[in-house]
Design a protein around this motif. Structure first.
Motif, mmCIF file in Angstrom:
data_model
loop_
_atom_site.group_PDB
_atom_site.id
_atom_site.type_symbol
_atom_site.label_atom_id
_atom_site.label_comp_id
_atom_site.label_asym_id
_atom_site.label_seq_id
_atom_site.Cartn_x
_atom_site.Cartn_y
_atom_site.Cartn_z
ATOM 1 N N PRO A 1 -0.759 3.410 6.881
ATOM 2 C CA PRO A 1 -0.598 4.878 6.959
ATOM 3 C C PRO A 1 0.316 5.442 5.875
ATOM 4 O O PRO A 1 0.021 6.515 5.317
ATOM 5 C CB PRO A 1 -0.011 5.091 8.361
ATOM 6 C CG PRO A 1 -0.412 3.882 9.137
ATOM 7 C CD PRO A 1 -0.399 2.759 8.152
ATOM 8 N N GLN A 2 1.407 4.742 5.588
ATOM 9 C CA GLN A 2 2.305 5.237 4.550
ATOM 10 C C GLN A 2 1.642 5.198 3.175
ATOM 11 O O GLN A 2 1.802 6.129 2.379
ATOM 12 C CB GLN A 2 3.592 4.405 4.541
ATOM 13 C CG GLN A 2 4.512 4.683 5.705
ATOM 14 C CD GLN A 2 5.778 3.847 5.655
ATOM 15 O OE1 GLN A 2 5.865 2.858 4.921
ATOM 16 N NE2 GLN A 2 6.754 4.218 6.442
ATOM 17 N N VAL B 1 -1.551 5.447 2.478
ATOM 18 C CA VAL B 1 -2.534 6.526 2.412
ATOM 19 C C VAL B 1 -1.829 7.873 2.211
ATOM 20 O O VAL B 1 -2.274 8.715 1.406
ATOM 21 C CB VAL B 1 -3.398 6.537 3.681
ATOM 22 C CG1 VAL B 1 -4.301 7.766 3.712
ATOM 23 C CG2 VAL B 1 -4.233 5.262 3.772
ATOM 24 N N MET B 2 -0.736 8.084 2.927
ATOM 25 C CA MET B 2 -0.015 9.353 2.803
ATOM 26 C C MET B 2 0.561 9.520 1.402
ATOM 27 O O MET B 2 0.421 10.591 0.776
ATOM 28 C CB MET B 2 1.102 9.411 3.842
ATOM 29 C CG MET B 2 1.935 10.682 3.780
ATOM 30 S SD MET B 2 3.246 10.700 5.021
ATOM 31 C CE MET B 2 4.265 9.313 4.463
ATOM 32 N N PHE B 3 1.196 8.475 0.866
ATOM 33 C CA PHE B 3 1.773 8.576 -0.472
ATOM 34 C C PHE B 3 0.694 8.703 -1.541
ATOM 35 O O PHE B 3 0.911 9.342 -2.578
ATOM 36 C CB PHE B 3 2.658 7.357 -0.755
ATOM 37 C CG PHE B 3 3.893 7.295 0.102
ATOM 38 C CD1 PHE B 3 4.593 8.446 0.413
ATOM 39 C CD2 PHE B 3 4.355 6.080 0.591
ATOM 40 C CE1 PHE B 3 5.735 8.399 1.205
ATOM 41 C CE2 PHE B 3 5.488 6.020 1.380
ATOM 42 C CZ PHE B 3 6.180 7.181 1.689
ATOM 43 N N ARG C 1 -2.182 10.315 -1.132
ATOM 44 C CA ARG C 1 -2.635 11.707 -1.099
ATOM 45 C C ARG C 1 -1.602 12.652 -1.703
ATOM 46 O O ARG C 1 -1.968 13.711 -2.220
ATOM 47 C CB ARG C 1 -2.957 12.107 0.333
ATOM 48 C CG ARG C 1 -4.171 11.373 0.915
ATOM 49 C CD ARG C 1 -4.445 11.791 2.350
ATOM 50 N NE ARG C 1 -5.648 11.125 2.868
ATOM 51 C CZ ARG C 1 -6.105 11.278 4.103
ATOM 52 N NH1 ARG C 1 -5.467 12.099 4.954
ATOM 53 N NH2 ARG C 1 -7.182 10.632 4.494
ATOM 54 N N LEU C 2 -0.339 12.266 -1.628
ATOM 55 C CA LEU C 2 0.705 13.090 -2.241
ATOM 56 C C LEU C 2 0.818 12.848 -3.743
ATOM 57 O O LEU C 2 1.558 13.581 -4.423
ATOM 58 C CB LEU C 2 2.060 12.789 -1.579
ATOM 59 C CG LEU C 2 2.227 13.244 -0.133
ATOM 60 C CD1 LEU C 2 3.551 12.747 0.429
ATOM 61 C CD2 LEU C 2 2.145 14.758 -0.027
#
Length: 295
Positions: free
Chosen positions: A143-144, A146-148, A150-151
């Motif tokens: 999850p981290q 994927v989040m980073f 997208r950022l």
């Protein structure tokens, strides 16, 4: 008859003499502690010895005293990689310093809220924070990432730094909470009478008294971030951004042509900041742990 009774009454009953204390075998204890200390120091001594041996004799020369000294491992290891080794030391140092600042600011503010303020759901949120300590870190990797991604933070230091500024480490929060709870509540009352709000009370009264807890957090953060391998390996792809652990990994070749002497030489140099920082803050580390209930 009266004289006999007087003599008998004048005789004091014997007083139990304290048994002489048995001397502890201090010599034996010192010998055992010294032996254990040497045993724990052996890996470090072996690494130092290997850093002074030619690479082809690291695993054949079993003595701690090298048969042939090769001081060139340090000069060759410094320039053996795509970038000079000082680049990796500076990268790690920048990440460590910013991580320490982030943990001290964010975790201390969160700990102050849990330890000194009264608000609805405080115990529930504190229990949830403690629960995050039991959550395996590898569960959050995908999850981290994927989040980073997208950022747009991949191949930058943001994934390694931003979490430290968001109080994501429950252990440091718990450590500071325990320390702040040991401070007298009258300090907050006196500051409130003088017109201080919660933030000013924290900044002017509580924060200066938490130096041992801050030093303990800084030492633990320094050691963990400096030795972190998985995070930089996951998020960094540019060799110019590599940290020390990633740089040391480059000395190893999957085809068996590893530069062992140079790697151990740079490994020894990379330990110097950790050892120095630990020695400088050892006094505060012991005091911080002893006063936080972690005994």
């Amino acid at each position: 008859m009266t004289l006999t009774m007087t003599r008998e009454s004048s005789v004091e009953p014997p007083v139990d003499q304290p048994m002489p204390k048995r001397r502890r075998p201090r010599f034996i204890r010192h010998v055992l502690l010294s032996a254990v200390g040497v045993l724990m120091m052996y890996p470090l001594l072996w690494m130092i010895s290997s850093s002074l041996k030619p690479s082809n004799t690291v695993f054949t020369d079993e003595s701690l005293w090298p048969a042939v000294f090769d001081f060139g491992n340090y000069s060759r290891g410094w320039t053996a990689l795509s970038e000079p080794f000082e680049i990796y030391l500076v990268n790690s140092l920048v990440i460590v310093i910013l991580s320490i600042v982030g943990n001290l600011l964010s975790c201390s503010l969160a700990a102050y809220a849990f330890a000194r303020l009264r608000f609805t759901g405080r115990k529930l949120f504190f229990a949830m924070m403690l629960g995050t300590m039991m959550l395996p870190g590898h569960v959050l990797v995908v999850p981290q990432y994927v989040m980073f991604d997208r950022l747009g933070w991949l191949n930058t230091y943001y994934p390694l730094l931003v979490p430290h500024f968001l109080a994501t480490n429950g252990f440091y929060i718990f450590l500071m909470v325990q320390f702040m709870r040991s401070l007298p509540q009258e300090l907050d009352d006196a500051a409130r009478i003088d017109g201080c709000g919660p933030f000013r009370t924290f900044w002017k009264v509580i924060m200066p008294l938490c130096l041992p807890a801050f030093a303990t957090t800084a030492i633990f953060t320094f050691i963990s971030v400096w030795n972190e391998f998985f995070g930089p390996l996951l998020y960094l792809t540019d060799p110019e951004l590599y940290t020390v652990p990633l740089a040391l990994r480059q000395f190893m070749d999957s085809e068996g042509q590893s530069q062992w002497g140079e790697m151990f030489a740079m490994s020894f140099l990379s330990l110097a900041p950790v050892i120095g920082f630990f020695i400088a803050g050892q006094k505060y580390l012991v005091k911080g742990i002893a006063t936080t209930g972690l005994r």
